[in-house]
Design an enzyme around this catalytic site. Structure first.
Site: not given
Length: 557
Positions: A228, A346, A459
């Site tokens: 991330s 995600e 994610h």
């Protein structure tokens, strides 16, 4: 053996080039000596953990908003058995923290916990033994949208990875306005402050390289990896001058250069943040308390209206000399081996913040009306170039007619999946040693609590597998997996840990326990699919990829 004899032997060993970290702590198997002083860690299974080690001076007082400075030395034996600090931030319900924060009450009636300790530039190390074996070093940069997150978290416990005979490091860096507020428009003497969080990361890498021998690591074989905001940081680090001076390999997990800011946005957002807080000068910002600054940050996020995108490294023309995609294409990082990828679903991660697990990018949620992930103007221009409507093309490709699912797939491609693929393309043109993956494992629907939708591979879902913790408590139903299923997850985790550590060791993820994973190149576009039945596929979801093949995926802002 008396102290005088130890000193004499230590001096003799130094004369022949042998460091004496272990001699200095011969009665302590979990001790070693760094350039700043001696530390004592704790045995954690088959490895030793050293936590909360300062790699830079506390950025307090006049050092707030300044680049990191060298850490002070200490006398005696420093306890490194536990995490000591989390950089200033408001608590995120999906993050892991080492201790409770301070509860505060907002004027809107809400409350939260905050962390205020600015003396937080610390890192933690896991190593099989603090000897001189020269193991590969893996330095993890945590995510959190550059506003939350920290390396002082058991979510990133490195003991299992270190069990693969590598040295694992996690680090804290300044987040939010403390590390990514550009003050150049307010005071030219603070130009570049918006990249101080990135400079913290570089300072940590430098410290680890200088002290590698103290932990049994090889300073010439460093891999940086991050997820991330950590992955976006990796992209930024690939764009600095001569990145191969600092690390040999990089692993980017879900975050590319499209999230890095332009200089204009960084300067403008810095002005706006100051205005929101009523600050007329940097001097006033220096006098503010961390709590006051966090309140200002909270209000600025609402005022600017870009949500999680408010903070990020920016192209300042100095540290990051040019747009990262251009830097990659021009060969700035041609000496770096690269492994990278994304999860399949995600943006469903942000559904975890909603009471009904709704996707805030396609439907109304607890936070208000849907926030468009793909700007309308960009969508219109893209559809004009393609000569077709995205919704129609995705409906045909996915064989679906649910509008929400069709838009979710587009958003995942636009924000994460396709930018990572394009990054692989650019780097593979300069260095053949590139490996691309897609993480597709998801919580089995039969284990989801009643009323919880199938969110897919969201994610950050790859992290518990990479670190081997299988910490799935933050995923709905994740903690309900039975032993039969746990075996499946344990096997997948073992494959991924082997691949990550193999890559760190040699630049090649292949080896025992890893399905054959070919290098990425544009004729085949081989991609490892991490799932219950992991295997490499040639150009997976090619029809979706082709819709985006001419997009640059430069900075959103």
């Amino acid at each position: 053996m008396d102290k005088r004899t130890i000193a004499v032997i230590g001096a003799l060993l130094s004369c022949v080039g042998i460091s004496h970290e272990l001699l200095a702590s011969q009665d302590c198997s979990a001790c070693t000596r760094t350039e700043n002083g001696e530390i004592k860690g704790t045995a954690s299974g088959s490895v030793i953990a050293f936590k909360g080690i300062p790699y830079a001076k506390a950025p307090v007082g006049e050092l707030r908003f300044r680049p990191p400075q060298a850490a002070d030395k200490w006398d005696g034996l420093r306890d490194a058995s536990q995490y000591r600090a989390t950089c200033p931030q408001s608590k995120d319900p999906l993050e892991r923290y080492p201790f409770p924060g301070k509860t505060i009450h907002y004027s809107d009636g809400n409350q939260n916990e905050i962390y205020e300790n600015e003396d937080c530039l610390q890192l933690s190390v896991w190593t099989p033994t603090a000897d001189h074996k020269k193991r590969p070093i893996m330095i993890f940069i945590p995510g959190g949208a550059f506003v939350v997150g920290n390396g002082s978290s058991n979510f990133y416990d490195g003991s299992r990875l270190a069990g693969h005979d590598v040295v694992v490091v996690t680090l804290n860096y300044r987040v939010g306005l403390f590390g990514f507020m550009e003050l150049g428009a307010l005071d030219k003497n603070y130009a570049g402050s918006g990249n101080n969080g990135l400079r913290d990361q570089i300072a940590a890498i430098e410290w680890v390289k200088r002290n590698a021998a103290a932990f049994g690591g090889d300073p010439d074989n460093v891999t940086v990896f991050g997820e991330s905001a950590g992955s976006i940081s990796i992209t930024a680090l690939l764009s600095i001058q001569q990145p191969s001076k600092w690390f040999k390999r990089a692993i980017a997990q879900s975050g590319a250069s499209n999230f890095i800011h332009s200089k204009d946005f960084a300067l403008g957002s810095g002005r706006t943040i100051a205005q929101v807080g009523g600050y007329q000068s940097v001097e006033q910002l220096l006098k503010a308390t961390p709590q006051q600054l966090l309140e200002t940050q909270k209000n600025a996020v609402a005022a600017v209206g870009v949500g999680d995108l408010l903070f990020a490294p920016f192209i300042d023309g100095t540290l990051i000399a040019d747009e990262p995609n251009k830097q990659l294409s021009d060969g700035n990082a041609q000496g770096i081996d690269l492994m990278l990828g994304a999860t399949q679903n995600e943006l469903n991660y942000w559904s975890l913040y909603d009471g009904q697990y709704r996707n805030m990018f396609v439907e109304n949620t607890d936070f208000g009306p849907a926030t468009t992930a793909i700007p309308l103007q960009y969508r219109t221009e893209l559809e004009s170039r393609l000569g077709t409507k995205l919704d129609q093309r995705y409906a045909a490709i996915l064989k679906l007619d649910q509008h929400n699912l069709i838009r979710q797939a587009q958003n995942d491609d636009y924000a994460m999946i396709q930018p990572m693929d394009r990054m692989a393309e650019r780097q593979s043109a300069r260095n053949a040693n590139v490996y691309l993956y897609r993480f597709q494992w998801k919580v089995p629907t039969e284990y989801l609590p009643k009323g919880v939708p199938d969110l897919g591979a969201v994610h950050a879902l790859d992290l518990p597998f990479v670190f081997g913790t299988l910490d799935l408590g933050w995923v709905p139903g994740g903690i309900r997996l039975e032993q039969a299923r746990r075996d499946v997850e344990a096997r997948l985790s073992a494959q991924m840990m082997s691949a990550w550590t193999n890559f760190a060791r040699t630049g090649n993820p292949n080896g025992a326990n890893v399905p054959q994973w070919p290098q990425y190149e544009t004729s085949q576009r081989n991609t490892m699919i991490w799932s219950e039945h992991s295997n490499a596929e040639s150009d997976p979801e090619s029809e979706r990829r082709k819709l985006w093949q001419n997009e640059d995926f430069g900075s959103f802002l």
